[in-house]
Write a protein that holds these residues in place. Structure first.
Motif, PDB file in Angstrom:
ATOM      1  N   UNK A 155       0.841  -1.216   0.000  1.00 24.14           N
ATOM      2  CA  UNK A 155       0.000   0.000   0.000  1.00 24.14           C
ATOM      3  C   UNK A 155       0.861   1.244   0.000  1.00 24.14           C
ATOM      4  N   UNK A 156       0.312   2.316  -0.603  1.00 24.68           N
ATOM      5  CA  UNK A 156       1.038   3.580  -0.723  1.00 24.68           C
ATOM      6  C   UNK A 156       0.095   4.732  -0.384  1.00 24.68           C
ATOM      7  N   UNK A 157       0.640   5.784   0.265  1.00 19.00           N
ATOM      8  CA  UNK A 157      -0.163   6.984   0.571  1.00 19.00           C
ATOM      9  C   UNK A 157       0.036   7.975  -0.579  1.00 19.00           C
ATOM     10  N   UNK A 158      -0.973   8.035  -1.490  1.00 19.65           N
ATOM     11  CA  UNK A 158      -0.780   8.861  -2.691  1.00 19.65           C
ATOM     12  C   UNK A 158      -0.792  10.351  -2.372  1.00 19.65           C
ATOM     13  N   UNK A 159      -1.262  10.749  -1.161  1.00 13.78           N
ATOM     14  CA  UNK A 159      -1.311  12.180  -0.833  1.00 13.78           C
ATOM     15  C   UNK A 159      -0.152  12.615   0.071  1.00 13.78           C
ATOM     16  N   UNK A 160       0.843  11.750   0.282  1.00 11.56           N
ATOM     17  CA  UNK A 160       2.041  12.178   1.010  1.00 11.56           C
ATOM     18  C   UNK A 160       3.005  12.830   0.022  1.00 11.56           C
ATOM     19  N   UNK A 161       3.364  14.075   0.295  1.00 16.67           N
ATOM     20  CA  UNK A 161       4.304  14.755  -0.601  1.00 16.67           C
ATOM     21  C   UNK A 161       5.161  15.732   0.193  1.00 16.67           C
ATOM     22  N   UNK A 212      -2.342  -6.960  -5.571  1.00 15.00           N
ATOM     23  CA  UNK A 212      -1.486  -5.875  -6.056  1.00 15.00           C
ATOM     24  C   UNK A 212      -1.537  -4.663  -5.151  1.00 15.00           C
ATOM     25  N   UNK A 213      -1.158  -3.519  -5.724  1.00  9.98           N
ATOM     26  CA  UNK A 213      -0.980  -2.292  -4.934  1.00  9.98           C
ATOM     27  C   UNK A 213      -2.296  -1.545  -4.732  1.00  9.98           C
ATOM     28  N   UNK A 214      -2.529  -1.111  -3.490  1.00  6.34           N
ATOM     29  CA  UNK A 214      -3.681  -0.250  -3.159  1.00  6.34           C
ATOM     30  C   UNK A 214      -3.134   1.115  -2.736  1.00  6.34           C
ATOM     31  N   UNK A 215      -3.784   2.194  -3.208  1.00  8.33           N
ATOM     32  CA  UNK A 215      -3.379   3.550  -2.822  1.00  8.33           C
ATOM     33  C   UNK A 215      -4.432   4.138  -1.882  1.00  8.33           C
ATOM     34  N   UNK A 216      -3.968   4.855  -0.853  1.00  5.69           N
ATOM     35  CA  UNK A 216      -4.889   5.474   0.110  1.00  5.69           C
ATOM     36  C   UNK A 216      -4.592   6.961   0.266  1.00  5.69           C
ATOM     37  N   UNK A 263      -8.657   3.892  -1.853  1.00  2.00           N
ATOM     38  CA  UNK A 263      -9.537   3.984  -0.682  1.00  2.00           C
ATOM     39  C   UNK A 263      -8.930   4.979   0.297  1.00  2.00           C
ATOM     40  N   UNK A 264      -9.419   5.036   1.541  1.00  2.00           N
ATOM     41  CA  UNK A 264      -9.043   6.155   2.395  1.00  2.00           C
ATOM     42  C   UNK A 264      -8.395   5.744   3.723  1.00  2.00           C
ATOM     43  N   UNK A 265      -8.071   4.465   3.896  1.00  2.00           N
ATOM     44  CA  UNK A 265      -7.507   4.028   5.196  1.00  2.00           C
ATOM     45  C   UNK A 265      -6.329   3.069   5.097  1.00  2.00           C
ATOM     46  N   UNK A 266      -6.322   2.181   4.123  1.00  2.00           N
ATOM     47  CA  UNK A 266      -5.426   1.021   4.139  1.00  2.00           C
ATOM     48  C   UNK A 266      -3.963   1.340   4.365  1.00  2.00           C
TER      49      UNK A 266
END
Ligand code: ADE
Length: 252
Positions: free
Chosen positions: A99-105, A168-172, A197-200
């Motif tokens: 899993x990856x946090x797509x909103x971490x920048x 596979x990969x899930x983005x949260x 999704x919003x938690x994984x």
């Protein structure tokens, strides 16, 4: 078969865990920090079930409570997600490999998506437990089995014919995807992502830091585009409860 003493089972919303809570034997409940934790047994496996509420902060706080207060030694997250990859359809199930946090920048300090100070972008789930879960879901999707669980009418409403399971990969992140622009943007940046999704990935980070094995299972409720909110709401009311109940029952 992977065995754990106490498994924490989370969903984000009541509809994702109510079916599981109703199966608990010797059920007791405890309220901590605006959450109700239900302890009990499913097929002789001790579990603690809770809905975390929506988003990464809510999920992280709930996982930390499960680990510190309830001493769970493993975590399973179960819920719904929006499909991102073209092969992933409504009614399919995605078991996360990572899993990856797509909103971490934190760029330019660190590369986009990397969690600062941990130096990690992708968090791996427990491989053996995830693969066992994949096998259970494949059995459950044997067509006759599925028709015993959910009526043909219900399946037709969501155009579900022969659902597939994916690994596979899930983005949260803290966004509900309801436009093609959001979807295309994520696809362009992280093309390997199967669903959003919003938690994984928050659950994944906390489990990584506490060294707790975990899995994430997501049924696709919508296509993460303009029709998402309608499809999401009817899917969680009508289908996901049955999926969740059956997946967890077959796990133990
Ligand atoms: N969970 C289910 N559907 C979703 C979507 N479209 N965006 C974010 N999280 C979701």
């Amino acid at each position: 078969m992977t065995s754990y003493k106490t498994i924490g089972i989370l969903g984000a919303i009541p509809q994702e865990v109510n079916g599981i809570i109703s199966q608990l034997k010797d059920k007791t409940e405890q309220k901590i920090g605006n959450r109700t934790y239900y302890e009990g047994y499913i097929n002789n496996q001790k579990v603690v079930v809770v809905y975390s509420r929506i988003g990464k902060v809510a999920a992280a706080a709930t996982v930390a409570t499960l680990i510190l207060e309830f001493k769970v030694d493993s975590i399973a997250f179960i819920g719904v997600a929006g499909g991102i990859h073209p092969n992933v359809k409504v009614g399919d199930v995605v078991v996360a490999s990572n899993l990856v946090q797509y909103d971490m920048d934190a760029s330019p300090l660190r590369p986009k998506f990397e969690i600062p100070l941990l130096g990690k972008t992708y968090f791996d789930t427990d491989e053996q437990w995830s693969k066992e879960t994949l096998n259970h879901i494949e059995l459950m999707f044997g067509l006759e089995n599925l028709h015993q669980l959910i009526s043909a009418n219900e399946l037709a409403k969501f155009n579900i014919t022969t659902p597939n399971v994916h690994f596979g990969t899930i983005a949260s992140g803290d966004q509900f995807f309801s436009t093609s622009e959001q979807k295309n943007n994520l696809q362009a940046q992280l093309p390997e992502v199967l669903c959003v999704e919003m938690e994984g990935a928050a659950v994944a980070q906390v489990c990584y830091e506490f060294d707790i094995p975990f899995i994430v299972i997501r049924t696709i409720s919508d296509n993460a585009n303009e029709e998402a909110s309608f499809s999401f709401q009817s899917f969680v009311e009508e289908v996901s409860l049955v999926y969740g109940q059956e997946i967890i029952d077959k796990m133990f």
